[in-house]
Design a protein around this motif. Structure first.
Motif, short mmCIF file in Angstrom:
data_model
loop_
_atom_site.label_atom_id
_atom_site.label_comp_id
_atom_site.label_asym_id
_atom_site.label_seq_id
_atom_site.Cartn_x
_atom_site.Cartn_y
_atom_site.Cartn_z
N LEU A 28 57.42 21.36 21.33
CA LEU A 28 58.59 21.63 22.26
C LEU A 28 59.17 23.25 21.71
N PHE A 29 58.95 23.49 20.42
CA PHE A 29 59.28 24.90 19.98
C PHE A 29 58.23 25.79 19.67
N GLY A 30 56.87 25.32 20.43
CA GLY A 30 55.76 26.13 20.06
C GLY A 30 55.14 26.23 18.85
N SER A 31 55.33 25.48 17.89
CA SER A 31 54.90 25.38 16.74
C SER A 31 53.89 24.32 16.48
N ASP A 32 52.98 24.67 15.44
CA ASP A 32 51.94 23.78 15.30
C ASP A 32 52.61 22.53 13.98
N ARG A 33 53.40 22.87 13.69
CA ARG A 33 54.12 22.00 12.72
C ARG A 33 54.38 20.45 13.14
N ILE A 34 54.42 19.47 12.39
CA ILE A 34 54.71 18.16 12.88
C ILE A 34 55.74 17.65 12.12
N TYR A 35 57.03 17.36 12.65
CA TYR A 35 57.94 16.78 12.17
C TYR A 35 58.07 15.34 12.45
N VAL A 36 58.14 14.49 11.52
CA VAL A 36 57.86 12.98 11.85
C VAL A 36 59.50 12.66 11.08
N PRO A 37 60.07 12.06 12.04
CA PRO A 37 61.52 11.19 11.29
C PRO A 37 61.13 10.08 10.64
N ARG A 38 61.81 9.91 9.56
CA ARG A 38 61.51 8.60 8.89
C ARG A 38 62.84 8.05 8.55
N LEU A 140 53.71 17.18 6.08
CA LEU A 140 54.38 16.68 4.94
C LEU A 140 55.73 17.67 4.58
N LEU A 141 55.42 18.82 4.49
CA LEU A 141 56.64 19.74 4.21
C LEU A 141 57.59 19.97 5.17
N PRO A 142 57.32 19.95 6.62
CA PRO A 142 58.28 19.94 7.51
C PRO A 142 58.83 18.55 7.71
N THR A 143 58.33 17.45 7.58
CA THR A 143 58.66 16.17 7.48
C THR A 143 59.62 15.84 6.52
N LEU A 144 59.51 16.19 5.26
CA LEU A 144 60.29 16.28 3.96
C LEU A 144 61.43 16.87 4.23
#
Length: 172
Positions: A28-38, A140-144
């Motif tokens: 959505l934001f044009g990023s290759d990062r994966i944000y996983v809500p836990r 891992l880092l974006p999720t944390l």
């Protein structure tokens, strides 16, 4: 009526995690990062820290089964991981103080453990082919960071919710 508050909160976190993942995906934001809500793991952690071990592990088992059935292709990963982490968390908190700051950092650590264990299971069954360095950087880092922000925002209300309604469950 108060005995339905914690299950309703669990259901709310379960649904909110899915909605958050769909609305705020990295693409959505044009990023290759994966944000996983836990958020479910955060809820289970606070149940285990401020409630009882039994309640935390029981909710972890039920939510793990639900998570596997609804979201994953492989049944059993979250059914095993969530209760195991809740049990380890209860043992960890017997050594540490259960003040809010410690709870925040321990919960973030266990979110990271869940993420790494999930990655390792997917590597083991050949569902993931990225290296650990790339996994740590992209997921891992974006999720944390995402979950740490969530924990900081909801730590106090979650603690109050669990302490208030967990004690009411013991008297029923």
């Amino acid at each position: 009526m108060s005995r339905f508050i914690l299950p309703a909160a669990a259901l709310l976190f379960f649904i909110f995690e899915s909605i958050f993942a769909n609305l705020f995906s990295g693409g959505l934001f044009g990023s290759d990062r994966i944000y996983v809500p836990r958020f479910i793991m955060v809820f289970i952690a606070f149940l285990t820290i401020y409630g009882t071990k039994r309640t935390g592990v029981l909710y972890a088992l039920v939510l793990g089964i639900c998570y596997d059935v609804v979201y994953t292709e492989i049944l059993g990963i979250y059914t095993f991981l969530l209760p195991a982490l809740a049990y380890l968390l209860s043992k960890t908190m017997k050594v540490l103080q259960s003040n809010l700051l410690v709870a925040i950092f321990v919960t973030a650590f266990f979110v990271g453990l869940l993420e790494v264990a999930d990655y390792q299971m997917n590597v083991l069954i050949h569902f993931a082919d990225m290296g650990y360095q790339k996994f740590a950087e992209i997921r891992l880092l974006p999720t944390l960071l995402l979950n740490l922000a969530f924990i900081i925002l909801f730590a106090f209300p979650l603690r109050q919710l669990v302490e208030k309604y967990e004690t009411k469950l013991d008297t029923i």
